[in-house]
Enzyme design. Structure first.
Site, PDB file in Angstrom:
ATOM      1  N   GLU A  67      10.856  -8.054  -3.076  1.00 46.65           N
ATOM      2  CA  GLU A  67      11.330  -6.757  -2.565  1.00 46.65           C
ATOM      3  C   GLU A  67      10.740  -6.624  -1.172  1.00 46.65           C
ATOM      4  OE1 GLU A  67      13.340  -4.625  -3.975  1.00 46.65           O
ATOM      5  OE2 GLU A  67      13.392  -5.293  -6.058  1.00 46.65           O
TER       6      GLU A  67
ATOM      7  N   TRP B  85       0.809  -1.220   0.000  1.00 45.15           N
ATOM      8  CA  TRP B  85       0.000   0.000   0.000  1.00 45.15           C
ATOM      9  C   TRP B  85       0.844   1.273   0.000  1.00 45.15           C
ATOM     10  CZ3 TRP B  85       1.746   2.568   4.164  1.00 45.15           C
ATOM     11  CH2 TRP B  85       2.299   1.812   5.199  1.00 45.15           C
TER      12      TRP B  85
ATOM     13  N   GLU C 119      11.798  -2.816  11.477  1.00 49.25           N
ATOM     14  CA  GLU C 119      11.310  -1.623  10.771  1.00 49.25           C
ATOM     15  C   GLU C 119      10.305  -0.873  11.638  1.00 49.25           C
ATOM     16  OE1 GLU C 119       9.577  -3.393   7.240  1.00 49.25           O
ATOM     17  OE2 GLU C 119      10.612  -1.926   6.009  1.00 49.25           O
TER      18      GLU C 119
ATOM     19  N   LYS D 210      -2.107  -8.037  -8.058  1.00 47.32           N
ATOM     20  CA  LYS D 210      -2.943  -7.954  -6.856  1.00 47.32           C
ATOM     21  C   LYS D 210      -2.434  -6.803  -5.993  1.00 47.32           C
ATOM     22  CE  LYS D 210      -2.937  -9.027  -2.682  1.00 47.32           C
ATOM     23  NZ  LYS D 210      -3.718  -7.895  -2.143  1.00 47.32           N
ATOM     24  N   PRO D 211      -3.135  -5.643  -6.057  1.00 51.27           N
ATOM     25  CA  PRO D 211      -2.728  -4.527  -5.203  1.00 51.27           C
ATOM     26  C   PRO D 211      -3.204  -4.760  -3.776  1.00 51.27           C
ATOM     27  CG  PRO D 211      -4.672  -3.920  -6.477  1.00 51.27           C
ATOM     28  CD  PRO D 211      -4.319  -5.330  -6.877  1.00 51.27           C
TER      29      PRO D 211
ATOM     30  N   CYS E 122      10.215   1.283   2.521  1.00 51.50           N
ATOM     31  CA  CYS E 122      11.170   0.225   2.861  1.00 51.50           C
ATOM     32  C   CYS E 122      12.594   0.756   2.910  1.00 51.50           C
ATOM     33  CB  CYS E 122      11.064  -0.881   1.821  1.00 51.50           C
ATOM     34  SG  CYS E 122      11.171  -0.227   0.152  1.00 51.50           S
TER      35      CYS E 122
HETATM   36  P1  NAP Z   1       2.362  -6.999   3.414  1.00 48.36           P
HETATM   37  O1  NAP Z   1       1.457  -7.114   4.549  1.00 48.36           O
HETATM   38  O2  NAP Z   1       3.389  -8.058   3.243  1.00 48.36           O
HETATM   39  O3  NAP Z   1       1.440  -6.895   2.116  1.00 48.36           O
HETATM   40  C1  NAP Z   1       1.973  -6.768   0.833  1.00 48.36           C
HETATM   41  C2  NAP Z   1       1.020  -7.374  -0.164  1.00 48.36           C
HETATM   42  O4  NAP Z   1       0.907  -8.771   0.100  1.00 48.36           O
HETATM   43  C3  NAP Z   1      -0.389  -6.810  -0.073  1.00 48.36           C
HETATM   44  O5  NAP Z   1      -0.947  -6.776  -1.366  1.00 48.36           O
HETATM   45  C4  NAP Z   1      -1.101  -7.829   0.788  1.00 48.36           C
HETATM   46  O6  NAP Z   1      -2.483  -7.852   0.571  1.00 48.36           O
HETATM   47  C5  NAP Z   1      -0.467  -9.099   0.261  1.00 48.36           C
HETATM   48  N1  NAP Z   1      -0.576 -10.253   1.148  1.00 48.36           N
HETATM   49  C6  NAP Z   1      -0.635 -10.297   2.478  1.00 48.36           C
HETATM   50  N2  NAP Z   1      -0.726 -11.569   2.907  1.00 48.36           N
HETATM   51  C7  NAP Z   1      -0.712 -12.354   1.801  1.00 48.36           C
HETATM   52  C8  NAP Z   1      -0.787 -13.756   1.570  1.00 48.36           C
HETATM   53  N3  NAP Z   1      -0.864 -14.631   2.570  1.00 48.36           N
HETATM   54  N4  NAP Z   1      -0.750 -14.192   0.291  1.00 48.36           N
HETATM   55  C9  NAP Z   1      -0.664 -13.323  -0.731  1.00 48.36           C
HETATM   56  N5  NAP Z   1      -0.602 -11.993  -0.573  1.00 48.36           N
HETATM   57  C10 NAP Z   1      -0.623 -11.512   0.680  1.00 48.36           C
HETATM   58  O7  NAP Z   1       3.156  -5.621   3.414  1.00 48.36           O
HETATM   59  P2  NAP Z   1       2.569  -4.162   3.533  1.00 48.36           P
HETATM   60  O8  NAP Z   1       2.261  -3.901   4.959  1.00 48.36           O
HETATM   61  O9  NAP Z   1       1.504  -3.943   2.530  1.00 48.36           O
HETATM   62  O10 NAP Z   1       3.814  -3.280   3.064  1.00 48.36           O
HETATM   63  C11 NAP Z   1       4.811  -2.865   3.931  1.00 48.36           C
HETATM   64  C12 NAP Z   1       6.032  -3.741   3.806  1.00 48.36           C
HETATM   65  O11 NAP Z   1       6.462  -3.732   2.450  1.00 48.36           O
HETATM   66  C13 NAP Z   1       7.200  -3.204   4.607  1.00 48.36           C
HETATM   67  O12 NAP Z   1       7.868  -4.271   5.227  1.00 48.36           O
HETATM   68  C14 NAP Z   1       8.089  -2.563   3.549  1.00 48.36           C
HETATM   69  O13 NAP Z   1       9.432  -2.481   3.904  1.00 48.36           O
HETATM   70  C15 NAP Z   1       7.859  -3.469   2.391  1.00 48.36           C
HETATM   71  N6  NAP Z   1       8.179  -2.784   1.122  1.00 48.36           N
HETATM   72  C16 NAP Z   1       9.296  -3.166   0.457  1.00 48.36           C
HETATM   73  C17 NAP Z   1       9.662  -2.515  -0.707  1.00 48.36           C
HETATM   74  C18 NAP Z   1      10.893  -2.931  -1.461  1.00 48.36           C
HETATM   75  O14 NAP Z   1      11.028  -2.530  -2.608  1.00 48.36           O
HETATM   76  N7  NAP Z   1      11.791  -3.721  -0.892  1.00 48.36           N
HETATM   77  C19 NAP Z   1       8.888  -1.467  -1.198  1.00 48.36           C
HETATM   78  C20 NAP Z   1       7.735  -1.092  -0.495  1.00 48.36           C
HETATM   79  C21 NAP Z   1       7.393  -1.785   0.680  1.00 48.36           C
HETATM   80  P3  NAP Z   1      -3.514  -6.983   1.440  1.00 48.36           P
HETATM   81  O15 NAP Z   1      -2.870  -5.656   1.691  1.00 48.36           O
HETATM   82  O16 NAP Z   1      -4.687  -6.888   0.547  1.00 48.36           O
HETATM   83  O17 NAP Z   1      -3.766  -7.727   2.697  1.00 48.36           O
END
Ligand code: NAP
Length: 527
Positions: free
Chosen positions: A296, A197, A427, A221-222, A330
């Site tokens: 990532e 997000w 983090e 899938k956003p 991140c």
């Molecule tokens: P997240 O909870 O891991 O969610 C990321 C995506 O995965 C969302 O679309 C989420 O869907 C989906 N998801 C969650 N559980 C899943 C499952 N069991 N199976 C398939 N998909 C699933 O992370 P977030 O809170 O959105 O983002 C923050 C994290 O992203 C931080 O740790 C940040 O450091 C990292 N990030 C990394 C980068 C990079 O380039 N390295 C860039 C940006 C962010 P829903 O949201 O619909 O539940």
């Protein structure tokens, strides 16, 4: 997100607010929509960019069971839209349409694909105000920063429109005189792209750009928290001429959608940006069908200020690296390591700069710090601050929720932070800058590398020799020297250790979507 999603659904309307005191605000704030947000969403609706259905096979489609999820504005709790809550059936249909579209899309010439991508880029830029408004509405970042994300996100489409034409193979000098040895690069096939997000547009274009450019087709899938920007971008992709099925968008039940993408043998690659915990699960689930995987994941970025740094440059760079998107990226500086000799001067100058940050609704002129994404995020920040203070750290400024309420948190600087505190290890993902003191260059490198993460690191020094030495010693995928904002479409982005696999952006990002095929032509001496 799975647990978070359940909690959000449980309170219905405003799923971002889950704490008891916040829930008191929910009903009144959900009912009323401020005029600003209302006029923005009405404008978006009339421009056709406020899409709420998923995109499957070129058609906008409700979820098959007609269920929806509510997308809310984190600054106000207002409901912006109800979007289709999709699951396994819709995902399987999206995969099937991508699979069907793959032969024709991949057989186009690179130049033809390039033209479509270029048109998409032009449309993204032509609508940068509306897309920026959508990002601010559903994600909360200040409008200026949101419009900046549109330009950044669009840059990946432009870059890969150009790069599409440079997917060169190789001719290898043969090992036998009657042979010719060729290397072809070919698209991997159907790609499943799961995005977070915090960058509702750029994390999608950074994947879809190279995927489409190389000839792959995609199911995106956003995050359920920010699907609107993804859907608007997909609408513009259709207008640009991306054919039905080449780009699909499904959102809703994340584990179901993830499982469908991972278990399908037709999906040949999974690319994921998000938390390390979810990334590990997806990597394991990709094993039975041996998919290509790019990850990532989360970071724990050090920003290292050496005694020989230019104080002004170090303050400006660390401020940018820490407080962008209210600390929710991140690559945000998670630990600010400051050398003994400059520690007090830096603490003072940095705190003064942080004091000037403007917290508020992203639509308000002058706002530099928007809200955190949801109540779980602010509770995490609060618990990290409490943990640090209970172990001896001292708050210089901030350290509590902002008087604006909701999920606004005061920009915070904390000194005397030690390695046993939670904020040193994990983090923070919020507007809190912990200052950690170090004595020598070796100490700084040891502390910086003492983490499972390895995404971004920053160093501030006026010594060229030290810049090289420390850059080489840091176990990170990206290093900024005297600079806090280093992401660009032309450079490779990605982490080492548990921050991920593979690279996005630049010419290296294209390789993630290509297979290498070796062709041996035999019997070549025959007349
Ligand atoms: P997240 O909870 O891991 O969610 C990321 C995506 O995965 C969302 O679309 C989420 O869907 C989906 N998801 C969650 N559980 C899943 C499952 N069991 N199976 C398939 N998909 C699933 O992370 P977030 O809170 O959105 O983002 C923050 C994290 O992203 C931080 O740790 C940040 O450091 C990292 N990030 C990394 C980068 C990079 O380039 N390295 C860039 C940006 C962010 P829903 O949201 O619909 O539940």
């Amino acid at each position: 997100m799975v647990v978070g999603a359940a909690a959000r659904v449980a309170i219905g309307g405003c799923r971002r607010l889950v704490s008891s005191h916040a829930s008191l605000l929910v009903s009144s704030q959900c009912r009323q929509m401020s005029m600003d947000a209302r006029s923005v969403s009405e404008k978006l609706r009339s421009s056709g960019l406020l899409r709420t259905q998923g995109l499957i096979g070129g058609k906008w489609i409700d979820s098959y069971d007609k269920t929806t999820i509510k997308v809310t504005n984190p600054a106000t709790g207002e409901i912006i839209a109800d979007v289709a809550r999709m699951g396994v059936k819709e995902t399987n249909d999206a995969i099937a349409s991508s699979y069907e579209a793959f032969p024709s899309w991949s057989r186009l010439t690179a130049g033809e694909r390039s033209k479509v991508l270029r048109r998409w880029y032009d449309l993204l830029l032509a609508h940068k105000e509306e897309l920026g408004q959508l990002i601010t509405l559903e994600q909360g970042k200040p409008l200026k920063e949101a419009i900046g994300e549109v330009a950044y996100g669009a840059s990946f489409i432009e870059y890969y429109a150009e790069e599409a034409k440079r997917v060169y193979g190789d001719i290898i000098p043969p090992n036998m005189s009657d042979r010719r040895l060729l290397v072809l690069k070919q698209p991997v096939g159907v790609v499943g792209a799961i995005t977070p997000w915090n960058f509702p547009l750029a994390m999608i274009t950074r994947k879809v750009g190279p995927a489409l450019a190389s000839g792959c087709t995609v199911v995106v899938k956003p995050s359920e928290l920010t699907p609107l920007t993804a859907l608007a971008a997909a609408e513009l992709a259709l207008q640009a001429g991306v054919p039905p099925g080449a780009l699909n968008v499904v959102m809703g039940n994340a584990p179901e959608i993830g499982d469908a993408l991972l278990s399908s043998p037709q999906v040949r690659k999974i690319t994921f940006t998000g938390s390390t915990a979810v990334g590990k699960k997806l990597m394991a689930a990709a094993a039975p069908t041996v998919k290509k995987v790019s990850l990532e994941l989360g970071g724990n970025a050090p920003s290292i200020i050496f005694d020989d740094a230019d104080l002004e440059v170090a303050v400006k760079g660390t401020l940018a690296a820490k407080f962008r998107n209210s600390g929710q990226t991140c690559v945000c500086a998670n630990r600010v390591l400051v050398q003994d000799g400059i520690y007090d001067k830096f603490a003072e100058a940095f705190s003064e700069a942080v004091q000037k940050l403007e917290v508020g609704d992203g639509f308000k002129e002058g706002t530099t710090q928007g809200p955190l994404i949801n109540d779980a995020a602010i509770q995490k920040v609060e618990s990290f601050v409490q943990d640090a203070v209970s172990k001896g750290a001292k708050i210089i400024i901030g350290g509590k929720r902002h008087s604006l309420g909701m999920t606004f948190y005061e920009p915070t600087v904390i000194r005397d932070v030690m390695s046993n505190m939670l904020m040193s290890k994990e983090e923070i993902f919020g507007p809190v800058a912990p200052l950690i003191r170090f004595k020598t260059e070796e100490d700084a490198i040891r502390i910086a590398n003492d983490t499972i993460a390895g995404l971004a690191a920053y160093i501030f020094t006026n010594s060229v020799q030290r810049s090289w030495r420390v850059s080489e010693a840091l176990e990170y995928g990206l290093v900024g020297v005297n600079e806090g904002l280093i992401s660009t479409e032309v450079a490779p982005f990605g982490g080492v250790k548990q921050s991920g696999l593979g690279r996005e952006g630049s010419k290296y990002g294209m390789d993630e979507y290509l297979e290498i095929k070796y062709v041996c032509l035999g019997d070549m001496n025959r007349q």
